[in-house]
Scaffold this active site. Sequence first.
Site, PDB file in Angstrom:
ATOM      1  N   TYR A  99      46.985 -27.433   4.657  1.00  0.00           N
ATOM      2  CA  TYR A  99      47.459 -26.311   5.465  1.00  0.00           C
ATOM      3  C   TYR A  99      48.830 -26.601   6.065  1.00  0.00           C
ATOM      4  O   TYR A  99      49.701 -25.736   6.145  1.00  0.00           O
ATOM      5  CB  TYR A  99      46.458 -25.995   6.577  1.00  0.00           C
ATOM      6  CG  TYR A  99      45.490 -24.918   6.179  1.00  0.00           C
ATOM      7  CD1 TYR A  99      45.917 -23.588   6.080  1.00  0.00           C
ATOM      8  CD2 TYR A  99      44.158 -25.197   5.905  1.00  0.00           C
ATOM      9  CE1 TYR A  99      45.044 -22.588   5.708  1.00  0.00           C
ATOM     10  CE2 TYR A  99      43.273 -24.204   5.520  1.00  0.00           C
ATOM     11  CZ  TYR A  99      43.727 -22.895   5.432  1.00  0.00           C
ATOM     12  OH  TYR A  99      42.863 -21.903   5.075  1.00  0.00           O
ATOM     13  N   GLU A 196      20.923 -43.851  -1.835  1.00  0.00           N
ATOM     14  CA  GLU A 196      21.861 -42.838  -2.299  1.00  0.00           C
ATOM     15  C   GLU A 196      21.995 -41.694  -1.294  1.00  0.00           C
ATOM     16  O   GLU A 196      23.087 -41.259  -0.985  1.00  0.00           O
ATOM     17  CB  GLU A 196      21.389 -42.295  -3.658  1.00  0.00           C
ATOM     18  CG  GLU A 196      22.331 -41.242  -4.239  1.00  0.00           C
ATOM     19  CD  GLU A 196      21.823 -40.680  -5.560  1.00  0.00           C
ATOM     20  OE1 GLU A 196      20.960 -41.337  -6.190  1.00  0.00           O
ATOM     21  OE2 GLU A 196      22.276 -39.599  -5.955  1.00  0.00           O
ATOM     22  N   ASP A 248      18.740 -42.605  -7.174  1.00  0.00           N
ATOM     23  CA  ASP A 248      17.835 -41.868  -8.054  1.00  0.00           C
ATOM     24  C   ASP A 248      17.864 -42.467  -9.462  1.00  0.00           C
ATOM     25  O   ASP A 248      18.874 -43.015  -9.889  1.00  0.00           O
ATOM     26  CB  ASP A 248      18.245 -40.390  -8.138  1.00  0.00           C
ATOM     27  CG  ASP A 248      18.023 -39.666  -6.823  1.00  0.00           C
ATOM     28  OD1 ASP A 248      17.224 -40.161  -5.996  1.00  0.00           O
ATOM     29  OD2 ASP A 248      18.643 -38.601  -6.633  1.00  0.00           O
TER      30      ASP A 248
END
Lengths: 366, 366, 634, 634
Positions: A99, A196, A248
């Site tokens: 910005y 995780e 996972d």
Amino acid sequence: MSTAKKQEFVTIIKRIMRKISDDVIKQNQMPILDLPKIGYDNTVWSDEKRMLTTGDKKIEVSPDSVKKIPTFAQYLVMANAVKKLIDEDMESTIRGMYYATLSNVGDGKNRQKFWTGQEDSDNAIKAVELLTGIPREEFSVTSKPKGMISGPIKLRVGGDIIDCNLGSRATSQLIPTNMGDVQIDDVKADFVMVVEKDTVLNNIRKSGFIQKYNAILLTGSGEPDRATRMMVKILNEQWKKPVVVFADADPWGLGIALRYKIGSESLSYDSERLVTPNAQVLGMMFSDIYQYNIPEVARLTASDEDINRANDMKKKPWMQNKQWQKELNLFLNKKEKCELDAFFKHGFKYLSETYLPQKLRMVGLI
Amino acid sequence: MSTAKKQEFVTIIKRIMRKISDDVIKQNQMPILDLPKIGYDNTVWSDEKRMLTTGDKKIEVSPDSVKKIPTFAQYLVMANAVKKLIDEDMESTIRGMYYATLSNVGDGKNRQKFWTGQEDSDNAIKAVELLTGIPREEFSVTSKPKGMISGPIKLRVGGDIIDCNLGSRATSQLIPTNMGDVQIDDVKADFVMVVEKDTVLNNIRKSGFIQKYNAILLTGSGEPDRATRMMVKILNEQWKKPVVVFADADPWGLGIALRYKIGSESLSYDSERLVTPNAQVLGMMFSDIYQYNIPEVARLTASDEDINRANDMKKKPWMQNKQWQKELNLFLNKKEKCELDAFFKHGFKYLSETYLPQKLRMVGLI
Amino acid sequence: EVEELKRDNSKSTTNLEKYKIIYNKKAESEFFVDNSALAGFTGERILYMAIRELIENSLDSCESFSILPSIKISLKIFDQSNDLWTLTCEDNGTGINSDKLPIAVCSFLTSAKYMEKQQRGLFGVGLKMVAAFSTKDTDFPIKVWNKSIDEQDEYYFELRTDIGTNKPIVLSKKLLLKQHYRIQYTSGFRIEVILRAKLVPVTKNKIYEYVSETSIVNPYSSITFETDDGVFQFNRRTSIMPNPAQEILPHPSDMDLKTLKKAISKFQTQKMSLPKILSSSFQKLSYEKAKDIVTNTGLSLKTPTGDFSEHDLIKIVNICKKTKFQNPNTDHLSPIGREVLTIGMMSEYTIVSNKGNDSTGVTATATAEEPILHDTNLNPPGTDDTVTASTFESTQNEKPTPTPFKNNLSKSNFSVKVLKPVLTTYTSRTCVINNRPTVVETGLAYGGDIPSFKLYRFANKIPLLYDEGSDVAREVISEVEINKMGITKKQAKEQFSVNKESKKDRVIEVLPLHIFFHICSTKIPYKTAGKESIASEGELKYYMKSCLSELYRKLSTQIRKELKLKEAENKIRLYKHYLPFIVDSINESLGSKNSKLNESFSRLIENHLSKKPQIDIDIGDASSADSTLPVQAS
Amino acid sequence: EVEELKRDNSKSTTNLEKYKIIYNKKAESEFFVDNSALAGFTGERILYMAIRELIENSLDSCESFSILPSIKISLKIFDQSNDLWTLTCEDNGTGINSDKLPIAVCSFLTSAKYMEKQQRGLFGVGLKMVAAFSTKDTDFPIKVWNKSIDEQDEYYFELRTDIGTNKPIVLSKKLLLKQHYRIQYTSGFRIEVILRAKLVPVTKNKIYEYVSETSIVNPYSSITFETDDGVFQFNRRTSIMPNPAQEILPHPSDMDLKTLKKAISKFQTQKMSLPKILSSSFQKLSYEKAKDIVTNTGLSLKTPTGDFSEHDLIKIVNICKKTKFQNPNTDHLSPIGREVLTIGMMSEYTIVSNKGNDSTGVTATATAEEPILHDTNLNPPGTDDTVTASTFESTQNEKPTPTPFKNNLSKSNFSVKVLKPVLTTYTSRTCVINNRPTVVETGLAYGGDIPSFKLYRFANKIPLLYDEGSDVAREVISEVEINKMGITKKQAKEQFSVNKESKKDRVIEVLPLHIFFHICSTKIPYKTAGKESIASEGELKYYMKSCLSELYRKLSTQIRKELKLKEAENKIRLYKHYLPFIVDSINESLGSKNSKLNESFSRLIENHLSKKPQIDIDIGDASSADSTLPVQAS
């Protein structure tokens, strides 16, 4: 320390700008910005360091072609904007920098945006890091904090001390994104367990795992930011705490686990500060799906992308050991994956009271 | 207290189950589960309470048709699963509950999943809340914490005390999702400032705003969770601290700001615990875009969805005052929106050192 | 056109003078043989066109006298090495007066069909083309057996066409003794020709398709078709025949100088006044109106008709073009009609390729050489106006079609299959297209052993087999949405699609559905001279869409019923599987196992479900005449 | 077909006997008038077909004698209230011997075109149909002015057709005095007919399209077309004419009994042996080979030819069908050729509807009533074999086409526009389709003032205007991908699409591109008898695709160049706007403003960019004969 770094940044930027100005005015020659090349084709596995490192390839950015002029301009504009940020002693997110530097270029029907999108501006920030050799957290451009930590460890930030063991059954502490501002004060834990996802961390925390095993729990909430990786490395290498990682059982999760252990292609130039080669990836293994009888309904079918990823991984130098090859072959064969959450099917405490202790016992940590 | 709530939950679930069993075995009549209807068509604006409340509409779920049997089964399965969670004294995310109750139904070619997806299971959790009248945080089914707080306030969680002022230049504290477990200990601030996004909060925090104005900064990181809303309400109503809210100048941001002040349709049954009618929505007003000369390049074009939302809002009873109508008309007219981050275009400190103080002075808070 | 002189420049210089004279004027026969594509006789389609022409002539011959047609066609290879085929067609029609027979068979532009009514074929060309092709390509005679309805006797002819002169060559003409009669009907016609042609599989399939589809719109015919694949018998399923088309007078708005002069010359000898001639020669034109017309032209009514000049007459034509007349009448049209088409649809005979010797539904007789005189298997449908499907269906069940003689077909890959739908429905509209009254008939057959979607197109009772893609019927099917009728594409696909990923966009095309369009008019708006597809002329599409929508309403009622039944069955099956989840949850929560719970719950739900009607089957119009729906479930 | 007897059952009972006799046999003229659709003369298309037939006859008449055609056609309303039109066509062709003229104009199946070579039209029908329609619908005579190449004199005729007998009625025949000559060429033919027809806008556009497209493939013709919209002049752009098609002997594999008997009868009087007759009557058949064939049939070479029976002759035919002969030669074909088509493509005359009086590129002459004898504006292209575009292009630029006479067109919405592409390219293939040698010619014209994509199809130099969707050319365009040639769909759309959201899938169809396909053969594989579209027969598609791919390679080279140029221009423009960002950043960072920086930097970059070639323009084959590319940038 932190202020020193910022001063260093300003000095480097000024030197670069001066050089460009001199090239143009005094030497009448094309200025060139030299950056190391980032990405797949300039990432090298170092057997010695046991991590991904950056190769020798360079990129030269110079306003010598119509194609490169915008890039050259973007890098300088961003470098100057960061210098302003430091001058003001402020902090900004990468979105804030976007910005702060928004603009239009050209006029009439040729008018276009200085940044096509935030991605352009993010790339310029990365270029400024590479030009100065200073990571962006140290020049106060941060991301949203993602990492969380819980357990017997104290952090000193500014003059304050944060005790991450306080309230550790109810909540975790965010890991500040600028680790340069953080000092670790006191680590009472026996080992560090990285998971995780934060939801899994919450479940484990709630079970009293921290208290029972005297562990620090830590997560990067998915892809870990640099602060989280640095925290892990410091705990392992300065505080000599063993680190284990659980993600996972899918190529994506395995990839995240490996970020901690071997690094990543996009940040290979910074591996020395981020990677923890001694971290042990303990789970969730593809074989665990069958070892721990995860019911079929809780398994997921691998996507084509998963399969491609796994095939790629199989070829990587750091995956060349029997166990990993066996795991990847099993996955490629069965084409099934599984989240750690799937253990809830066996009961809410199964993960923290059965699976994790069994895994930790295997490596002799408990 | 918290344990008491859990006990209450178990008692209610057992009563419901017993009633069903008795209906079937003793009365030989169709059991029925009664739930208040949730959503748009059963949400009522209360002028007196100045918040959204739930109407009188009910839903009856009974296994009396082939269509309703699966729903009935799902509610009972989830109720029983939550009871188990409490029995084990564990905590779970909604995803954990989904995994814990995953199943297949039927056999052969008629086999199908018990849950079509997590959405089904989330709905069942909501149904259990409605059946028992106990919000899910209190029966230990939580989401990922999202809310963050920073400033002169202390939280007591379990036996520990978290000082949210410690390190408040470097980091914020996560707001624990189960506010039932949290006690507020000491609030030294003069007022509470809520902002829509954590990135904005970080910028403000970094500027020394907390110290300079003796404020508590707080964010829900977008759509606030219940804990964040409750925290705001408690600070305003029990601790009598004025609350101001800042969000992006678009219908979405305005919607989020109003969650704190008037509540939401999906949680209207819980408004009494969540809504802070005295909160003041101060910005970012659509008129601020022009008042503060946000350059065109930093403005965004409103989407059709934005326009529809704004048109809807204009008709709402709580938007019937001149100022809001003027703001919405301005938006509908200009069709431009703006993020708070856009102030960075005016410099990194403009937001915290110019815009916010001006707004706060307008209402006499500083 | 530029005349012979340019020939001076030509390469062939020998005998130029003579060459010029011979080729100056072509005989009709030579012209049509050289431009055989005009009549559809192109390379691969010769046999297809020949069979078409013969069958259509036979049907026309029978129908004009309301004789129930019994037609026997045979196409057999005669000399494989020279691509020679024997094509035979025999009917029980009127036959041809034996004096006229040679020119009727051989001379182009000779026909009894030159009149204003609905008929099949291109008049005066088809049969002649078959004869000329035989003569052109072989040295065999065309053999004809003929028993004309006005003669009693059977004659045998051997003919060839003199292509250079358009004249028949009669090689032989014999009056046959009764014991040598080949035609066993009271009258009839039998022709046998040898043709040279290659038969590619595509064309062979088109021939089979043509015969099958002909049997659908002519269920009152008995058609026997013999090929080297076997004998295919298409039984007569009804004795109802549509009313034959009647010849009508031309309509005055179609008048031109030629028709007007022809009308006048017809009454030449009778000294009739012009208005009288007009009103006798054109329909919808009263004597009074004719007088007005003549007066309006400024001509005197007293002038003898023969004294009017062309210039006078053209004024009459001009006035008639601008005068509003009543719409022409439709006596000259012969639609198939609800009864006949419904019978056709309820028993679609179709020649199918047999893969894996599946004998279900196969029906073919082995009586190859004996003509089937009286079809004893004929199902007599009600003679009343309303043929309901249920009566018909039950008759069919009681008397199955004859068992196949497997020996005869065992080596063949083809058989006749009868398709019986569960629903048929019919609707029609009469409209005016191209100034001609036009009847649009539509039928729909659904379900049963209909395997998949198929569109059947007919024009004046002739199947249209080529160029479906550009036919207005295709557009109509694309533009009428069945899902507006209460079935979604998803439902239809789930229910009927063999391949769920099917790219077919139209719901309708995944359904087991046959749609029939029949357009009859004396001026069918064909897209091209090939007469393969019909153009979207005037309001034709509007009327076709309106018909199809009506059929779809019946269809969707049926499908919705089926879907509801199926859905309900699935759900009832499912509740049994949910009950354990409910019972276990209760038992676990209460921490005690009540052994009665499962049993009581099961009983409670079953009683409840059996009492409550799960679906409201809307019986609606199932009993109406045009919608036939066998009982499926109570 | 079933004979008259069935008439006993007919409704019209008066005068049955007589009726039967009169209508028994139809004259050719009556048959074709009744079945006018066979020749394409259907309701709305009558004027279109009439103009086609007249123009095609004129072109054929000129070309057979290698006369550069000058044709004047005129279509004007004659009597609005009765839908009467005056149609006139005048050419400088060979004319017709005045003795033969009446039958050449009026009698069906009379033609000079009955021979084996590429010609336009359906022979012996077209012109007759125009005459018969005039007679049928009006009382005006057909007026003909004729100056036959073998007579010198000009005759004037007034004719009508006796439709009932296929004979001409000569109302008047006059030898004209020189001062009354209408035909100002050495020979020629002028016809004027009144026709009754409605002209709907669609057909009117098709007529304009037909004339425009004819001018494209016949740029060596001067065509003047006058309508009520104005006078449209299509100038002659070259004096090169394709070689006229030559008559050839039939090929023996096309032999049948009819052709064989005709060959024998031709040499009847000369006592020639059968092998000699065969080798004289068929191509690719030597005397030796003919002897072998006769011997192989088992027939004696000594038998006098006249003594062979049909049975013997059929054996010859059978053997010939099985014998392998050389491919037939192509002398009977007349492709357009590279030079002529390129000239046509480089100056496409097209009639356009003028919206908003945009006069750019409009060219039309106002010399309505005076025939244009010698087109002085003719651009003489090089007579050498290689007509390069650049020469042509420059000639065009030096001598612009005549200025439009605005007065004459001011009230009209139509004008003639000349489209000049920046690139044209041509390629062709010769192949055998349907046993007939076939030439495929393709051309492509791109850019310049071509506004959008259009496919042009020609068969034997006749434009095909209807039924494009089912033409093999459409398939070819769908199946050849231009993006394999290095341009992506995105690029093409960004560059050329007016509407970026365009649904058009094919890249090619967003380009300003004209593609031309011309198929010539004596047996064009038309899809239907209407001859509107060509079927994908044999290897035709393969050859068409191969041609198109070759054209696309040229095209994509051009487009890639254009894209690169455009991109480069955009970027150079942009750098100026980036410089302030760079300079400000440096100044701000260093906290000091060096006033020289901006200037020095600007100079440095500009020098650098001007030295370095921004794009490598691949000049490649731009100078080759078939690819014409004007210089765009250095």
